[in-house]
Scaffold this motif. Sequence first.
Motif, mmCIF file in Angstrom:
data_model
loop_
_atom_site.group_PDB
_atom_site.id
_atom_site.type_symbol
_atom_site.label_atom_id
_atom_site.label_comp_id
_atom_site.label_asym_id
_atom_site.label_seq_id
_atom_site.Cartn_x
_atom_site.Cartn_y
_atom_site.Cartn_z
ATOM 1 N N GLU A 225 48.277 48.731 42.130
ATOM 2 C CA GLU A 225 47.278 48.553 43.093
ATOM 3 C C GLU A 225 46.105 47.480 41.662
ATOM 4 N N LEU A 226 45.731 46.502 42.143
ATOM 5 C CA LEU A 226 44.498 45.870 41.402
ATOM 6 C C LEU A 226 42.913 46.804 42.293
ATOM 7 N N ARG A 227 43.070 47.672 41.067
ATOM 8 C CA ARG A 227 41.326 48.259 41.492
ATOM 9 C C ARG A 227 40.782 48.768 40.423
ATOM 10 N N LEU A 228 40.798 46.890 39.170
ATOM 11 C CA LEU A 228 40.187 47.185 37.967
ATOM 12 C C LEU A 228 39.297 45.719 38.048
ATOM 13 N N PHE A 229 38.122 45.430 36.981
ATOM 14 C CA PHE A 229 37.957 43.881 37.508
ATOM 15 C C PHE A 229 37.093 44.033 36.338
ATOM 16 N N CYS A 230 38.299 43.452 35.176
ATOM 17 C CA CYS A 230 38.046 42.397 34.541
ATOM 18 C C CYS A 230 36.725 41.258 34.282
ATOM 19 N N GLN A 231 35.630 42.198 33.502
ATOM 20 C CA GLN A 231 34.630 41.076 33.113
ATOM 21 C C GLN A 231 34.562 39.559 32.787
ATOM 22 N N PRO A 232 35.345 39.877 31.399
ATOM 23 C CA PRO A 232 35.789 38.558 30.213
ATOM 24 C C PRO A 232 36.143 37.936 30.873
ATOM 25 N N CYS A 233 37.624 38.348 31.895
ATOM 26 C CA CYS A 233 38.315 37.211 32.371
ATOM 27 C C CYS A 233 38.014 37.088 33.660
ATOM 28 N N ASP A 234 37.315 37.855 34.291
ATOM 29 C CA ASP A 234 36.609 37.740 35.897
ATOM 30 C C ASP A 234 37.844 37.185 36.524
ATOM 31 N N LEU A 235 38.845 38.279 36.770
ATOM 32 C CA LEU A 235 39.179 38.461 37.351
ATOM 33 C C LEU A 235 39.998 40.003 37.615
ATOM 34 N N PRO A 236 40.419 40.229 39.296
ATOM 35 C CA PRO A 236 40.616 41.567 39.075
ATOM 36 C C PRO A 236 42.163 42.896 38.607
ATOM 37 N N VAL A 237 42.017 43.613 38.009
ATOM 38 C CA VAL A 237 43.714 43.763 37.450
ATOM 39 C C VAL A 237 44.210 44.812 37.795
ATOM 40 N N CYS A 238 45.394 45.257 37.271
ATOM 41 C CA CYS A 238 45.633 46.982 37.778
ATOM 42 C C CYS A 238 45.328 47.952 36.329
ATOM 43 N N LEU A 239 45.618 48.701 36.591
ATOM 44 C CA LEU A 239 45.374 49.945 35.709
ATOM 45 C C LEU A 239 46.410 49.725 34.070
ATOM 46 N N GLU A 240 47.342 49.370 34.468
ATOM 47 C CA GLU A 240 48.267 49.278 33.519
ATOM 48 C C GLU A 240 48.428 47.795 33.023
ATOM 49 N N CYS A 241 47.655 46.547 33.403
ATOM 50 C CA CYS A 241 47.291 45.675 32.739
ATOM 51 C C CYS A 241 45.992 45.813 31.307
ATOM 52 N N ALA A 242 45.347 46.943 32.492
ATOM 53 C CA ALA A 242 43.914 47.230 32.062
ATOM 54 C C ALA A 242 44.272 48.046 30.614
ATOM 55 N N ALA A 243 45.405 48.382 31.022
ATOM 56 C CA ALA A 243 45.493 49.258 29.064
ATOM 57 C C ALA A 243 46.751 48.600 28.630
ATOM 58 N N THR A 244 47.183 47.249 29.025
ATOM 59 C CA THR A 244 47.930 46.529 27.596
ATOM 60 C C THR A 244 47.259 45.044 27.548
ATOM 61 N N LEU A 245 47.242 44.482 28.347
ATOM 62 C CA LEU A 245 46.879 43.194 28.407
ATOM 63 C C LEU A 245 45.230 42.824 28.163
ATOM 64 N N HIS A 246 44.763 44.233 28.958
ATOM 65 C CA HIS A 246 43.146 43.357 28.522
ATOM 66 C C HIS A 246 42.421 45.230 27.605
ATOM 67 N N ARG A 247 42.947 45.778 26.731
ATOM 68 C CA ARG A 247 42.624 46.511 26.338
ATOM 69 C C ARG A 247 41.482 46.499 25.564
#
Length: 587
Positions: free
Chosen positions: A197-219
Motif C-alpha cells: 500500500e502507498l503509505r509514504l510520500f516522497c517529498q523530492p519526487c512529489d508522489l506517494p510511495v510504498c515501504l519497499e519503494c522508500a527502502a530501495t528506489l527512494h532510499r
Amino acid sequence: MSQCDNKKDAEQPSLDSEQQLHVAVNPRAVCNACKRLYRDPKILPCLHTFCSDCIGQLEPFSVSSRSHRDGPEEGRGGEAVEEDRPAVTVTVLCPDCDSEVDIPPSGPAGLSTDHLALDEVFLETLVTNGPLGCDLCGEGGAESRCEVCCVNLCEFCCQAHRRQKRTASHSVQCLEELKSRGRLCRPVLCSFHPGQELRLFCQPCDLPVCLECAATLHRDHRCSPTLDVIDRHGDRIRELVTVRLRPRLERLERLLQKVEVSQEVLQARVEETASEVRAFARGYASAVEHHCVSLLRRLEELRIHRRNQLHLQRAQLQQTLLDVRGGVEFAERLLSCGSDAEILSAKGVTLRRLTRLAESSYDPHLVTVAPDDGTSISFMPREPAGEVEGYPVVGVIHSKTVDLSKCTIEGEGLQWGREGQQGHFTLVCRDTAGEQMARGGEHVLVSIVHKEKKNCTVETTVVDNKDGSYTVSYTPEELGAYSVWVCVKAQHVKGSPFILNVKRKFRHHTGKFHCCSFCSSGGAKEARCGCPGTMPGGFKGCGHSHKGHPGKPHWSCCGSTVEQSECLPASVLAAVSPRGHLRTVEL
C-alpha cells in the motif's frame, strides 16, 4: 501485473456496452466518451475522467515536436537518465469541456489514475450484476473480496487465501458488507510492488510511495507518512476552493440567471413594441403600411443584434461556470471521499487546474455586468419620419445606446498627473452617430493600477453628471506609469487601457526672486541666499558684482535664475559646495 491491470481484470463486468448503458445508474462510474463503465480511468488536466483507451483514441488537436538533448531525467527510482529523444507534445480537446489539454510523452498511461472512479465502478458492479463468480476457481459464487489482490473469492478459496503464508495478512471483506457501506475503503497499491500500500510520500519526487519503494528506489529521499503531509497538501486544495473558486461559482450562477431573465425581458419588450407599431400603422393607407413594415424590419434587426450580444455573453458565462463548477466539484469530492493516498495521487493535476481557474482573468462581478434587456428600445409615434411614397409619415424606433468606439475622454488628467495631487478627466458616452448621450445611468468602471507594482492601485471616484458625461477623479501616491482601465458595461472604451504618467510633486519656491540678498534684505548681514555669491565684511548673502553672484535676478531659496521654475531640492543644494556651485542655475 500493475494495479490498474488488476482492477481492469477483476472489476470489469461482462455486460456489453448497450446493457451497461441501461443498467448503470451511477453516472460517476460511466465514461462519457464510450458510455461504458470505466476501464483504467485517467484524469485529464481539466479534471475530467475518461478511459485510458478513449483518451488514446482522441484526435490530436495539435502536435509539436523538436529534437534536443534532454537534461537528466529523474525516474521513479530516483536515478538520473540522459537520452536523446524528440520532445513531442500532443494536445487534444476534452470531450466534455472542449479545453485544450496536453497528453504526456508517455501517452495516457502517464496521466493520474482516478481511484475514486475505480471505486464507483466496483460498487456499480456489485449493485447491478448481482452474484459474482470466484475469480480464482471460477466455479463457486463469490462471497468475499481481497482488497490487496483485488479479486473476488468464494468461501473455499477465501479459506485457502487466508491459510497461505503470502496472503494471510491480506484484508478480506465481505461483499454484502461492501454493498451496504455504499463506498469502498480500498487501499491504493503500488504499481511497482503489488500488494504494498502507498503509505509514504516522497517529498523530492512529489508522489506517494510504498515501504519497499522508500527502502530501495527512494532510499536517499525524504519520505514522510501520508498522515503527516495530507493536511498541508489538502489545505492548499481546500483554500483554492473555499476562498477563491466557491465565491466565483456563486457569482457566475447569479450572472447566468440574470442574463437568462434579460433575454426574456428583451423578447417581451420587442413584442410589446411591435404591437404598438402595428396598432399605430393600421389607420394609414398604403404608404403607412409600407412604413409599418420598415419599422418592424428595423425592430427585428435590433432584436437580433441585442439577442446575439446576450447569446455571446451567456455562452462566455456558461463556459466559465462549467469550468469552475467542474473543478470545484471534483476537488470537493476528492477531499470528502478520497483517502490520503488518493488525494496525494491526484494532487498535482488538481492543484494545477484549480490554480489556473483561480487566476483566470475573467472574473465578473454583479455590479460591473449589466446585460442589455432592451430598455433602450422605444417607439415614438408622433415624431416625423420623413416621407414614404410621397406621403409624410410619423413614428420612429429609438434605440440610442452607447457605442464604445465613439466614446471620448477629455482632460489632461488621463495622460499625466502629479504625486499627491488630485487629477481629473471626463468620460463622454456617445451613440453610434457620435452624439453625446442625453442621459446618465451607465455602469462605468475605472481602474488605475501601477504597471510595475501590481499591488499598487489608485482609488477612483466616478461622478455621473446625468448628461452622458462622467467625471473621474483620483489621487496617485507613487511615481511611475499606470494602466488606466475605462469600462462601460464591463467593456473597454476605445483606446483603453490608457497610460498615465505620474510625476513627482511640483516644488514651489519658498524665497524671493531678487537681484541680491543685500538689496532685498535692506543690507542685513544675516540674510542668506541660495546662490554661491559672497560679500566681504561679514555678510552671509550675495551682492552685486561680488564673487559668485549669478549676474542676474535669481531665487533666494535655491539660486535658480528662471522665475517660472521649480525649486531645487535641498539634497541637491547640500551636495554642492559653495566653491563648486554653478554660477547660474537654470532649469
